[in-house]
Design a protein around this motif. Sequence first.
Motif, PDB file in Angstrom:
ATOM      1  N   ILE A   1       0.854  -1.187   0.000  1.00 37.94           N
ATOM      2  CA  ILE A   1       0.000   0.000   0.000  1.00 37.94           C
ATOM      3  C   ILE A   1       0.894   1.242   0.000  1.00 37.94           C
ATOM      4  N   ALA A   2       0.857   1.986  -1.107  1.00 34.13           N
ATOM      5  CA  ALA A   2       1.685   3.179  -1.271  1.00 34.13           C
ATOM      6  C   ALA A   2       0.794   4.413  -1.428  1.00 34.13           C
ATOM      7  N   GLY A   3       1.442   5.587  -1.450  1.00 32.97           N
ATOM      8  CA  GLY A   3       0.727   6.851  -1.611  1.00 32.97           C
ATOM      9  C   GLY A   3       1.465   7.947  -0.880  1.00 32.97           C
ATOM     10  N   GLY A   4       1.218   9.172  -1.267  1.00 34.78           N
ATOM     11  CA  GLY A   4       1.927  10.301  -0.687  1.00 34.78           C
ATOM     12  C   GLY A   4       1.644  10.509   0.788  1.00 34.78           C
ATOM     13  N   THR A   5       2.494  11.301   1.428  1.00 35.71           N
ATOM     14  CA  THR A   5       2.292  11.664   2.827  1.00 35.71           C
ATOM     15  C   THR A   5       0.940  12.354   2.987  1.00 35.71           C
ATOM     16  N   GLY A   6       0.129  11.850   3.920  1.00 30.43           N
ATOM     17  CA  GLY A   6      -1.185  12.438   4.148  1.00 30.43           C
ATOM     18  C   GLY A   6      -2.264  11.941   3.202  1.00 30.43           C
ATOM     19  N   SER A   7      -1.984  10.895   2.445  1.00 28.42           N
ATOM     20  CA  SER A   7      -2.954  10.405   1.457  1.00 28.42           C
ATOM     21  C   SER A   7      -4.064   9.567   2.076  1.00 28.42           C
ATOM     22  N   GLY A   8      -3.826   9.018   3.267  1.00 28.15           N
ATOM     23  CA  GLY A   8      -4.833   8.172   3.906  1.00 28.15           C
ATOM     24  C   GLY A   8      -4.467   6.702   3.938  1.00 28.15           C
ATOM     25  N   LYS A   9      -3.181   6.391   3.755  1.00 26.99           N
ATOM     26  CA  LYS A   9      -2.741   4.987   3.762  1.00 26.99           C
ATOM     27  C   LYS A   9      -3.079   4.288   5.068  1.00 26.99           C
ATOM     28  N   THR A  10      -2.860   4.980   6.187  1.00 28.67           N
ATOM     29  CA  THR A  10      -3.099   4.370   7.500  1.00 28.67           C
ATOM     30  C   THR A  10      -4.554   3.971   7.658  1.00 28.67           C
ATOM     31  N   THR A  11      -5.465   4.808   7.170  1.00 25.98           N
ATOM     32  CA  THR A  11      -6.895   4.493   7.251  1.00 25.98           C
ATOM     33  C   THR A  11      -7.231   3.272   6.414  1.00 25.98           C
ATOM     34  N   VAL A  12      -6.662   3.195   5.212  1.00 23.62           N
ATOM     35  CA  VAL A  12      -6.913   2.046   4.340  1.00 23.62           C
ATOM     36  C   VAL A  12      -6.392   0.766   4.991  1.00 23.62           C
ATOM     37  N   VAL A  13      -5.206   0.827   5.572  1.00 23.57           N
ATOM     38  CA  VAL A  13      -4.644  -0.338   6.272  1.00 23.57           C
ATOM     39  C   VAL A  13      -5.574  -0.771   7.394  1.00 23.57           C
ATOM     40  N   ARG A  14      -6.032   0.188   8.186  1.00 27.43           N
ATOM     41  CA  ARG A  14      -6.917  -0.130   9.315  1.00 27.43           C
ATOM     42  C   ARG A  14      -8.216  -0.784   8.839  1.00 27.43           C
ATOM     43  N   LYS A  15      -8.754  -0.295   7.731  1.00 23.31           N
ATOM     44  CA  LYS A  15     -10.004  -0.855   7.212  1.00 23.31           C
ATOM     45  C   LYS A  15      -9.817  -2.288   6.719  1.00 23.31           C
ATOM     46  N   ILE A  16      -8.665  -2.576   6.134  1.00 22.09           N
ATOM     47  CA  ILE A  16      -8.393  -3.947   5.703  1.00 22.09           C
ATOM     48  C   ILE A  16      -8.304  -4.861   6.916  1.00 22.09           C
ATOM     49  N   ILE A  17      -7.576  -4.416   7.939  1.00 17.94           N
ATOM     50  CA  ILE A  17      -7.421  -5.223   9.154  1.00 17.94           C
ATOM     51  C   ILE A  17      -8.777  -5.502   9.794  1.00 17.94           C
ATOM     52  N   GLU A  18      -9.652  -4.487   9.823  1.00 15.86           N
ATOM     53  CA  GLU A  18     -10.981  -4.640  10.431  1.00 15.86           C
ATOM     54  C   GLU A  18     -11.818  -5.690   9.709  1.00 15.86           C
ATOM     55  N   ALA A  19     -11.558  -5.897   8.427  1.00 17.85           N
ATOM     56  CA  ALA A  19     -12.359  -6.819   7.627  1.00 17.85           C
ATOM     57  C   ALA A  19     -11.866  -8.256   7.693  1.00 17.85           C
ATOM     58  N   LEU A  20     -10.740  -8.482   8.368  1.00 20.29           N
ATOM     59  CA  LEU A  20     -10.140  -9.811   8.405  1.00 20.29           C
ATOM     60  C   LEU A  20     -10.125 -10.368   9.825  1.00 20.29           C
ATOM     61  N   PRO A  21      -9.973 -11.681   9.968  1.00 19.91           N
ATOM     62  CA  PRO A  21      -9.958 -12.290  11.304  1.00 19.91           C
ATOM     63  C   PRO A  21      -8.870 -11.691  12.187  1.00 19.91           C
ATOM     64  N   GLU A  22      -9.171 -11.551  13.453  1.00 23.55           N
ATOM     65  CA  GLU A  22      -8.225 -10.967  14.399  1.00 23.55           C
ATOM     66  C   GLU A  22      -6.926 -11.783  14.439  1.00 23.55           C
ATOM     67  N   GLY A  23      -5.811 -11.077  14.404  1.00 26.33           N
ATOM     68  CA  GLY A  23      -4.520 -11.738  14.479  1.00 26.33           C
ATOM     69  C   GLY A  23      -4.018 -12.331  13.184  1.00 26.33           C
ATOM     70  N   SER A  24      -4.725 -12.048  12.072  1.00 30.64           N
ATOM     71  CA  SER A  24      -4.331 -12.657  10.796  1.00 30.64           C
ATOM     72  C   SER A  24      -3.466 -11.742   9.937  1.00 30.64           C
ATOM     73  N   VAL A  25      -3.192 -10.520  10.435  1.00 28.29           N
ATOM     74  CA  VAL A  25      -2.477  -9.527   9.628  1.00 28.29           C
ATOM     75  C   VAL A  25      -1.234  -9.022  10.359  1.00 28.29           C
ATOM     76  N   ALA A  26      -0.143  -8.893   9.625  1.00 26.30           N
ATOM     77  CA  ALA A  26       1.059  -8.217  10.119  1.00 26.30           C
ATOM     78  C   ALA A  26       1.336  -7.028   9.211  1.00 26.30           C
ATOM     79  N   VAL A  27       1.522  -5.855   9.803  1.00 30.45           N
ATOM     80  CA  VAL A  27       1.802  -4.646   9.037  1.00 30.45           C
ATOM     81  C   VAL A  27       3.290  -4.322   9.146  1.00 30.45           C
ATOM     82  N   ILE A  28       3.947  -4.211   8.013  1.00 25.76           N
ATOM     83  CA  ILE A  28       5.376  -3.897   7.977  1.00 25.76           C
ATOM     84  C   ILE A  28       5.526  -2.493   7.394  1.00 25.76           C
ATOM     85  N   PRO A  29       5.818  -1.495   8.226  1.00 21.36           N
ATOM     86  CA  PRO A  29       5.926  -0.127   7.731  1.00 21.36           C
ATOM     87  C   PRO A  29       7.273   0.153   7.090  1.00 21.36           C
ATOM     88  N   GLN A  30       7.233   0.828   5.967  1.00 27.35           N
ATOM     89  CA  GLN A  30       8.468   1.195   5.269  1.00 27.35           C
ATOM     90  C   GLN A  30       9.365   2.061   6.144  1.00 27.35           C
TER      91      GLN A  30
END
Length: 208
Positions: A6-35
């Motif tokens: 998940i890419a995009g400029g500073t302030g584009s809303g990447k964090t929100t998109v990541v959070r929404k994906i995590i919310e849609a998946l089973p708990e504990g099934s996602v690892a986020v690796i920040p650049q």
Amino acid sequence: MIIIGIAGGTGSGKTTVVRKIIEALPEGSVAVIPQDSYYKDQGHLPLEERLKTNFDHPDAFEWPLFAEQISMLKAGKAIEQPTYSYVISTRLKETIHVEPKDVIIVEGIMALYDKNLRDQMDLKIYVDTGADERLLRVIERDMAERGKDLETLMNKYRDVLKPMHQEFIEPTKAYADIIIPLGGENRQAIAMLQRYVRGILNEAKSKT
């Protein structure tokens, strides 16, 4: 396992998109690796030199380590993710232990920049938000969270953020499988993305 970039400029809303994906998946099934964790270690340089770092230039990142650790996760191996301090502009001694998960999200302004990293991704997303909106978000965030004054932020945007975005970040949109306009505010696009990610995860599980 599926790997999502998940890419995009500073302030584009990447964090929100990541959070929404995590919310849609089973708990504990996602690892986020920040650049941001993969900025180069600059401990060998004087502090005054480190503080001049351009965090929006590709040369600031240790791409081989980034790609290697994603490869390790993909192979089912745990990693020790680096940690970085903006205060002293170098890597810290502490690491974060990350176990492989069903979904690995690689998130950052240039998450789609490096070919070795990009080639490991099953799904590439670019969060596309207009320059004016991104600037407002950066101003609001940095004034509230980092105590920056308006003039400093405006100068940074003009001298660093805008030219780096145009030269290095915006072009990576061409590599994206999915482009999300307006970032986290685009409810319809995020809902479609959530369904899509659940679908490919279920398909991957059915093959195992």
